[in-house]
Scaffold this active site. Structure first.
Site, mmCIF file in Angstrom:
data_model
loop_
_atom_site.group_PDB
_atom_site.id
_atom_site.type_symbol
_atom_site.label_atom_id
_atom_site.label_comp_id
_atom_site.label_asym_id
_atom_site.label_seq_id
_atom_site.Cartn_x
_atom_site.Cartn_y
_atom_site.Cartn_z
ATOM 1 N N LYS A 17 -2.193 -1.602 -3.887
ATOM 2 C CA LYS A 17 -3.069 -0.430 -3.815
ATOM 3 C C LYS A 17 -2.259 0.843 -3.878
ATOM 4 O O LYS A 17 -1.253 0.917 -3.165
ATOM 5 C CB LYS A 17 -3.833 -0.505 -2.489
ATOM 6 C CG LYS A 17 -4.697 0.681 -2.184
ATOM 7 C CD LYS A 17 -5.271 0.543 -0.804
ATOM 8 C CE LYS A 17 -6.013 1.820 -0.471
ATOM 9 N NZ LYS A 17 -6.456 1.851 0.881
ATOM 10 N N LYS B 52 0.855 -1.187 0.000
ATOM 11 C CA LYS B 52 0.000 0.000 0.000
ATOM 12 C C LYS B 52 0.889 1.234 0.000
ATOM 13 O O LYS B 52 1.688 1.442 0.917
ATOM 14 C CB LYS B 52 -0.901 -0.010 1.235
ATOM 15 C CG LYS B 52 -1.798 1.214 1.340
ATOM 16 C CD LYS B 52 -2.779 1.063 2.480
ATOM 17 C CE LYS B 52 -3.615 2.312 2.665
ATOM 18 N NZ LYS B 52 -4.535 2.166 3.802
#
Ligand code: PBG
Length: 326
Positions: free
Chosen positions: A248, A195
């Site tokens: 992400k 992330k």
């Protein structure tokens, strides 16, 4: 005159032959639909930067999810916005907290729906950081104990899967241990393993009211410049027991998604985040892009790069479109 030896256009001549040789197929089975849950009844607050998305009270969430299921959507991920926030994010670890109540109500009303919970503290703390503060920084190991409490609460209120998103070191191992100790050894973990500290989360932070009140998330989320580090993040989470690995955001990081899928061969998720969604919506609203075309192109690109699962705010619209095009 030059005549080419290879004629790639033969297999592009019409839509029948194009569909026969198509390599990647999207399906509603690929999608996970995110929801923002708020206290109250009959609440449906439009999120301005995310057209078509709302902060929903639990009763409205049930109605909305029932409609989504009719489109074939099987899985949702819940983000909670509590009644009140405090330094420890105590709503997140309470059986009467917003997510606990939403889980019980959803599983009761729609037992066939697969409900995933986001495991993080940024929506619940008054400072907006993802865990326990020590000075101005998030204290890693103290936060792990909080995450263990949070997953125990999610598990006993009916979550089908938990998805830790806080980028704390050891979060997957800590959560796996807590779940196993409580008898939830069958409950899977989808780790937000890779992330990035991304500007593309902007609209989400409005929707979830989770913007940090000071500083940023650069001391726990990844530097957008780094690729090899993503491989180490994924490897560690797999070793600690993650069942699904997430990358992400999605579109700006398709190279990373590709590498993660190739390297580990794990079930791999991609999160097409709020800013990716908002960009397409805004351009389409201005008439600068064709909405449906770009929506589907973005999703097929994410799948082609290696995603088995896609968390996307387009889930409903794309499901509808897939149904129409069949
Ligand atoms: C953290 C979390 C965030 C998102 C999902 N989980 C926000 C953040 O890290 O600030 C962002 C998702 C999106 O932008 O759609 N709980």
């Amino acid at each position: 005159m030059y005549t080419p030896e290879y004629r790639m256009r033969r297999l592009r001549a019409n839509s029948n032959i194009r569909s026969l040789i198509r390599e990647t197929h999207l399906s509603v089975d690929d999608f996970i639909l995110p929801y923002f849950v708020v206290p109250g009844r009959g609440v449906r607050n439009a999120i301005k930067s995310m057209p078509g998305h709302f902060q929903l009270s639990i009763d409205e969430l049930i109605k909305d999810a029932r409609e989504a299921m009719k489109l074939g959507i099987k899985a949702v991920i819940l983000f909670g916005i509590p009644e009140s926030k405090d330094p420890l994010g105590s709503d997140a670890v309470s059986d009467e907290g917003i997510i606990s109540r939403a889980l019980r109500a959803l599983k009761d009303a729609l037992p066939g729906l697969y409900v995933i919970t986001d495991v993080c503290f940024c929506e619940y703390t008054d400072h907006g950081h993802c865990g326990l503060l020590h000075g101005e920084d998030v204290e890693n190991d103290g936060t792990l104990a909080m995450l263990q409490d949070q997953v125990r609460v999610h598990a006993r209120n009916g979550a089908d899967m938990v998805a830790p998103s806080g980028m704390m070191d050891g979060m997957v191992g800590a959560i796996r241990q807590a779940l196993d100790e409580e008898g939830y050894s069958q409950l899977p973990i989808m780790s937000y393993a890779v992330k990035y500290a991304s500007g593309f989360y902007g609209p989400f932070r409005d929707a979830a009211e989770s913007a940090p009140q000071f500083g940023d998330r650069n001391s726990y989320q990844m530097d957008p410049a780094n690729g090899d580090e993503a491989m180490r993040e994924a490897a560690i989470d797999i070793q600690e027991g993650a069942d699904i690995i997430m990358v992400k955001p999605a579109m700006p990081y398709l190279d990373i998604l590709y590498r993660v899928k190739q390297e580990f061969g794990m079930p791999t998720a991609a999160y097409q985040v709020s800013g990716e969604f908002a960009m397409i919506k805004a351009a389409a609203a201005n008439g600068w892009l064709e909405h449906d075309r770009v929506m589907m192109e973005s999703l097929i690109a994410i799948k082609r790069a290696g995603a088995d699962l896609i968390l996307t705010y387009f889930a409903r619209e794309a499901a509808l479109k897939l149904g129409q095009d069949r």
